[in-house]
Design a protein around this motif. Sequence first.
Motif, PDB file in Angstrom:
ATOM      1  N   MET A 302      36.039  32.601  34.163  1.00 36.78           N
ATOM      2  CA  MET A 302      37.197  32.666  33.189  1.00 36.78           C
ATOM      3  C   MET A 302      37.426  33.906  32.232  1.00 36.78           C
ATOM      4  SD  MET A 302      37.125  29.072  30.686  1.00 36.78           S
ATOM      5  CE  MET A 302      36.882  28.334  31.832  1.00 36.78           C
ATOM      6  N   GLY A 303      36.520  34.312  32.126  1.00 38.97           N
ATOM      7  CA  GLY A 303      36.353  35.915  31.762  1.00 38.97           C
ATOM      8  C   GLY A 303      37.253  36.962  32.721  1.00 38.97           C
ATOM      9  N   ILE A 304      36.796  36.963  33.418  1.00 34.96           N
ATOM     10  CA  ILE A 304      37.052  37.375  34.519  1.00 34.96           C
ATOM     11  C   ILE A 304      38.648  37.569  35.287  1.00 34.96           C
ATOM     12  CG2 ILE A 304      37.083  38.777  36.871  1.00 34.96           C
ATOM     13  CD1 ILE A 304      33.610  38.076  37.095  1.00 34.96           C
ATOM     14  N   ASN A 305      38.974  36.030  35.120  1.00 33.77           N
ATOM     15  CA  ASN A 305      40.027  35.759  35.441  1.00 33.77           C
ATOM     16  C   ASN A 305      41.585  36.834  34.525  1.00 33.77           C
ATOM     17  OD1 ASN A 305      42.703  34.912  37.057  1.00 33.77           O
ATOM     18  ND2 ASN A 305      42.659  33.005  35.689  1.00 33.77           N
ATOM     19  N   ASN A 306      41.178  36.006  33.372  1.00 36.14           N
ATOM     20  CA  ASN A 306      41.647  35.844  31.608  1.00 36.14           C
ATOM     21  C   ASN A 306      41.853  38.088  31.397  1.00 36.14           C
ATOM     22  OD1 ASN A 306      41.921  33.848  31.310  1.00 36.14           O
ATOM     23  ND2 ASN A 306      39.987  33.980  30.078  1.00 36.14           N
ATOM     24  N   ILE A 307      40.561  38.418  32.036  1.00 37.04           N
ATOM     25  CA  ILE A 307      40.606  40.059  31.515  1.00 37.04           C
ATOM     26  C   ILE A 307      41.924  40.222  32.860  1.00 37.04           C
ATOM     27  CG2 ILE A 307      39.442  41.968  32.237  1.00 37.04           C
ATOM     28  CD1 ILE A 307      36.939  40.474  31.357  1.00 37.04           C
ATOM     29  N   ARG A 308      41.134  40.414  34.358  1.00 35.29           N
ATOM     30  CA  ARG A 308      42.365  40.560  35.020  1.00 35.29           C
ATOM     31  C   ARG A 308      44.706  39.822  34.831  1.00 35.29           C
ATOM     32  NH1 ARG A 308      44.284  43.680  39.299  1.00 35.29           N
ATOM     33  NH2 ARG A 308      45.381  42.143  40.757  1.00 35.29           N
ATOM     34  N   THR A 309      43.874  38.639  33.952  1.00 40.23           N
ATOM     35  CA  THR A 309      45.669  38.819  33.480  1.00 40.23           C
ATOM     36  C   THR A 309      46.130  39.077  32.826  1.00 40.23           C
ATOM     37  OG1 THR A 309      44.879  36.390  33.780  1.00 40.23           O
ATOM     38  CG2 THR A 309      47.106  36.395  33.204  1.00 40.23           C
ATOM     39  N   ILE A 310      45.490  39.676  32.181  1.00 36.63           N
ATOM     40  CA  ILE A 310      45.860  41.128  30.816  1.00 36.63           C
ATOM     41  C   ILE A 310      46.221  42.159  31.136  1.00 36.63           C
ATOM     42  CG2 ILE A 310      45.392  41.230  28.228  1.00 36.63           C
ATOM     43  CD1 ILE A 310      43.521  38.744  28.110  1.00 36.63           C
ATOM     44  N   VAL A 311      45.115  43.440  32.050  1.00 38.56           N
ATOM     45  CA  VAL A 311      45.028  44.328  31.597  1.00 38.56           C
ATOM     46  C   VAL A 311      45.848  44.051  33.338  1.00 38.56           C
ATOM     47  CG1 VAL A 311      43.137  44.805  30.284  1.00 38.56           C
ATOM     48  CG2 VAL A 311      42.733  44.161  33.001  1.00 38.56           C
ATOM     49  N   TYR A 348      40.572  43.626  43.233  1.00 41.41           N
ATOM     50  CA  TYR A 348      40.184  43.562  42.414  1.00 41.41           C
ATOM     51  C   TYR A 348      39.054  44.084  41.665  1.00 41.41           C
ATOM     52  CZ  TYR A 348      40.267  39.595  39.647  1.00 41.41           C
ATOM     53  OH  TYR A 348      40.285  38.330  39.177  1.00 41.41           O
ATOM     54  N   LEU A 349      38.844  42.490  41.302  1.00 37.38           N
ATOM     55  CA  LEU A 349      36.589  42.754  41.427  1.00 37.38           C
ATOM     56  C   LEU A 349      36.196  43.815  41.975  1.00 37.38           C
ATOM     57  CD1 LEU A 349      34.873  41.119  39.220  1.00 37.38           C
ATOM     58  CD2 LEU A 349      34.523  40.116  40.930  1.00 37.38           C
ATOM     59  N   LYS A 350      35.057  44.161  40.953  1.00 35.37           N
ATOM     60  CA  LYS A 350      34.560  45.169  42.103  1.00 35.37           C
ATOM     61  C   LYS A 350      33.339  45.357  41.628  1.00 35.37           C
ATOM     62  CE  LYS A 350      37.248  47.656  44.884  1.00 35.37           C
ATOM     63  NZ  LYS A 350      38.645  47.945  43.711  1.00 35.37           N
ATOM     64  N   LEU A 351      31.925  45.730  41.725  1.00 36.39           N
ATOM     65  CA  LEU A 351      30.781  45.768  41.465  1.00 36.39           C
ATOM     66  C   LEU A 351      30.455  47.070  40.392  1.00 36.39           C
ATOM     67  CD1 LEU A 351      28.659  43.248  40.793  1.00 36.39           C
ATOM     68  CD2 LEU A 351      28.002  43.905  42.924  1.00 36.39           C
ATOM     69  N   SER A 352      29.676  47.254  40.088  1.00 39.96           N
ATOM     70  CA  SER A 352      29.644  48.383  39.588  1.00 39.96           C
ATOM     71  C   SER A 352      28.645  49.173  39.988  1.00 39.96           C
ATOM     72  CB  SER A 352      28.749  48.256  37.720  1.00 39.96           C
ATOM     73  OG  SER A 352      28.506  50.165  38.177  1.00 39.96           O
ATOM     74  N   ASN A 353      29.238  50.855  39.895  1.00 42.12           N
ATOM     75  CA  ASN A 353      28.003  51.694  40.593  1.00 42.12           C
ATOM     76  C   ASN A 353      27.025  52.253  40.284  1.00 42.12           C
ATOM     77  OD1 ASN A 353      29.940  52.676  42.756  1.00 42.12           O
ATOM     78  ND2 ASN A 353      30.933  53.838  41.912  1.00 42.12           N
ATOM     79  N   TYR A 354      26.807  51.589  39.474  1.00 41.58           N
ATOM     80  CA  TYR A 354      25.598  51.973  38.533  1.00 41.58           C
ATOM     81  C   TYR A 354      24.373  50.552  38.352  1.00 41.58           C
ATOM     82  CZ  TYR A 354      27.465  56.608  37.357  1.00 41.58           C
ATOM     83  OH  TYR A 354      28.337  57.427  37.398  1.00 41.58           O
ATOM     84  N   THR A 355      23.328  50.788  39.644  1.00 42.78           N
ATOM     85  CA  THR A 355      22.671  49.863  38.983  1.00 42.78           C
ATOM     86  C   THR A 355      21.700  49.918  37.523  1.00 42.78           C
ATOM     87  OG1 THR A 355      20.684  49.910  40.171  1.00 42.78           O
ATOM     88  CG2 THR A 355      22.078  49.023  41.299  1.00 42.78           C
ATOM     89  N   SER A 356      21.488  50.396  36.850  1.00 45.25           N
ATOM     90  CA  SER A 356      20.807  50.545  35.738  1.00 45.25           C
ATOM     91  C   SER A 356      21.178  52.596  35.098  1.00 45.25           C
ATOM     92  CB  SER A 356      19.939  50.682  35.730  1.00 45.25           C
ATOM     93  OG  SER A 356      19.292  52.762  36.757  1.00 45.25           O
ATOM     94  N   ASN A 357      21.545  51.905  33.511  1.00 46.66           N
ATOM     95  CA  ASN A 357      21.373  53.086  33.050  1.00 46.66           C
ATOM     96  C   ASN A 357      22.820  54.004  32.811  1.00 46.66           C
ATOM     97  OD1 ASN A 357      18.549  53.367  32.410  1.00 46.66           O
ATOM     98  ND2 ASN A 357      18.430  54.657  34.559  1.00 46.66           N
ATOM     99  N   ALA A 358      23.761  53.060  33.895  1.00 46.70           N
ATOM    100  CA  ALA A 358      25.247  53.364  33.219  1.00 46.70           C
ATOM    101  C   ALA A 358      25.712  53.915  31.785  1.00 46.70           C
ATOM    102  CB  ALA A 358      26.364  51.443  33.514  1.00 46.70           C
TER     103      ALA A 358
END
Length: 375
Positions: A302-311, A348-358
Motif C-alpha cells: 500500500m505504501g509503495i503503491n501510494n508513493i509510486r502514484t504520487i511521484v 519500477y521497484l528496485k532493491l537498494s544497492n546497499y545492504t548496510s550503511n547506506a
Amino acid sequence: MKKTTSTTTDLKLINRNKVYRYIYENDKVSKQDLVRDLGLSLPTISQNLTELFELGLLRYAGKFESSGGRKAKKISIIPDARMVIGVEIKMDHINIVAIDLRADTQPSRRMDNDFEASDSYGKFLAEAIEQYIREKAINPAIILGVGISIPGVLSEDKKNLINAPTLKARQVPIEALTKYITHKTFIENDANAGGFAELHSRKDLTALAFLSVSEGVGGSFIFNGVLYNGMNNRGAEFGHMTVVNGGKQCACGKFGCLEAYISTSMLMCGKDRRVETFFERLKAGEASCKTIWEEYLTFLCMGINNIRTIVDCDVILGGTLARYIGEYFEDIKKRLAGIAVFDYNADYLKLSNYTSNASAIGTALRFADEFIRTV
Ligand SMILES: [Zn+2]
C-alpha cells in the motif's frame, strides 16, 4: 586589475578541475586523450597534470598498448588520496564507515550506545570516530570531513534536530552532538543520505523515491538529481502517511501512520525481537510468522503503491528490510502490479544497492562529491 587576476585564477582552477574530473570519470587516460577531449592545449594539460601529481592526487597506472611509436602512459586518480568518514546514528548504536573518492568503503564498525541529547553523547561520538580512524590507520590529514546521518527532521540550516521520533528526541541543537569532533562535519536526515547514495550508485537515474524501512520508516525524493526537501525540510516523510484512519499508534504519537505497520519492529514472532530470527522462522514455514508477514506485505505494498502514484518514478526499497527480502521481492512486485491503477508490472521497484550503511555512505559522499567538483 584585481578582477583580471582573480578571473585568471578562477580559469586556472576550472581547467585543473576539468582535467581531474575527466581522469576521474574515465578511469585510465593518456595525456593525448585529455588534449583531444578537453580542447585545451598540450602545455595547459601538462601544467595541470604536474600540479595534480604534486598534490598527490594522480598516479601512473601502466602503459597503453601501442600500434607503433611510444606507448602512452595511463594516468589515473588515487582514490584514497582523500577519505571521508560516515556515521549513522541509530537509537541504540552507531555505525561508522570510511569511504574513498570512488566511494569504496572500509569495513564498518558498530558501537553500542543509546542515543541521548547530552554532552557525554557528543564526547562518545567524537571518541568513537577517533578510535575508528586509528583502527583503520587513516592519516587524519587526508580526511575531508565527517558526514553524520540521523533519523529525524532537521531545520533548514541544519543547526537543530527538530523531531526524531525513533530517537525520542525533539529540539536538539546539533552543536551539542558535533562540538567535540575535530573534523569538518555535515549532518543530514538518514533517508535523504540513503537516497543520495542510491542516486550516486545508479548513473541511469535522475529521479527516484527512496523508501527506507528499518525500525523507523523514512524516505526521500530526488528529482533531476536534486533532493526535494519540501517547504519545511520534511518532504517525503513516507513513514508518516496515514494508511489506517485511527489505526495503531506510531512512534510520532499519531495514529495509523505507515510506520506503525511496516516498521521492522512489527516483524517479530515470539520473544526474540531480531528481524533475522523472524525471517528464519518465516522461511521455515512457521504459521504465526506467515500471518504477520501477510499483513505486513499488505501495508508495505500500500505504501509503495501510494508513493509510486504520487511521484511516478522508480522507487528504491532500502533500510534493514532490504537485507532480508531478496527471495520475496518478485512476490512483492506481483502484489504491487495487482493493486496498481496505471502500471502493468512493478519493474519500477528496485532493491537498494546497499545492504548496510547506506545513509553513512550517502552523507560521506557529500564531502567526496564536493572535493571532486572543486579540486
Ligand atoms: Zn507517524
